[in-house]
Design an enzyme around this catalytic site. Structure first.
Site, PDB file in Angstrom:
ATOM      1  N   CYS A  34      45.188 -18.859  -7.036  1.00 18.08           N
ATOM      2  CA  CYS A  34      45.819 -17.672  -7.611  1.00 18.08           C
ATOM      3  C   CYS A  34      46.970 -18.045  -8.545  1.00 18.08           C
ATOM      4  O   CYS A  34      47.444 -17.210  -9.295  1.00 18.08           O
ATOM      5  CB  CYS A  34      46.311 -16.742  -6.508  1.00 18.08           C
ATOM      6  N   CYS A 104      48.139 -16.269   1.421  1.00 18.70           N
ATOM      7  CA  CYS A 104      49.499 -16.126   0.904  1.00 18.70           C
ATOM      8  C   CYS A 104      50.506 -16.591   1.956  1.00 18.70           C
ATOM      9  O   CYS A 104      51.517 -17.203   1.627  1.00 18.70           O
ATOM     10  CB  CYS A 104      49.766 -14.675   0.530  1.00 18.70           C
TER      11      CYS A 104
HETATM   12 FE1  FES Z   1      48.376 -15.941  -4.314  1.00 16.82          FE
HETATM   13 FE2  FES Z   1      49.057 -14.106  -2.624  1.00 16.82          FE
HETATM   14  S1  FES Z   1      47.491 -13.979  -4.093  1.00 16.82           S
HETATM   15  S2  FES Z   1      49.833 -16.070  -2.774  1.00 16.82           S
END
Ligand code: FES
Length: 146
Positions: A34, A104
């Site tokens: 991400c 996360c």
């Molecule tokens: Fe990357 Fe939450 S989507 S840490």
């Protein structure tokens, strides 16, 4: 997606956001998928107690909420206690995270460990629990059995 009230609260009103100058240890980790980045600053005293802790997170709401909760959970604690902080414990303290958001919380656990590793290196301390610790980004502790 349903977020708990606690997640929303820590996202909207994050605790311990900021930096610490001349920190005893700083840890930065990121999730390559991400692209989110989390940094944790520790102020550790001579008795190995975490007097203060701050975070800076460039990331999603769950990353911010878990950073906030993780800092609350280790503040005032010993290094040993901070070592025991797991991403699962952070997620549970937030009354849970949606499964796709568990990764996360892994950042929060890893950022604390990275800051402790930095602290150990700066102070020539060996923390046996962190010897050979691997930051496995793909690893999601949320799927683990108890
Ligand atoms: Fe990357 Fe939450 S989507 S840490």
């Amino acid at each position: 997606m349903q977020y708990s009230e606690k997640v929303m609260d820590h996202f909207m009103n994050p605790r311990n956001m900021g930096t610490i100058e001349n920190a005893s240890g700083v840890g930065e980790v990121g999730n390559p998928q991400c692209g989110d980045i989390m940094r944790i600053y520790l102020d550790v005293d001579d008795n190995q107690i975490i007097k203060d802790v701050k975070f800076k997170t460039f990331g999603c709401g769950s990353a911010i909420a878990t950073s906030s909760m993780a800092t609350e959970m280790i503040k005032g604690k010993t290094i040993k206690e901070a070592l025991e902080l797991t991403n699962k414990a952070v997620a549970e303290a937030l009354d849970g995270l949606p499964p796709v958001k568990m990764h996360c919380s892994v950042l929060a656990e890893q950022a604390v460990k990275a800051a402790l590793i930095d602290y150990a290196q700066k102070n020539n301390i060996v923390i046996p629990e962190l010897e050979g610790y691997e930051f496995d980004d793909a690893h999601d502790h949320g799927d683990e059995e108890e």
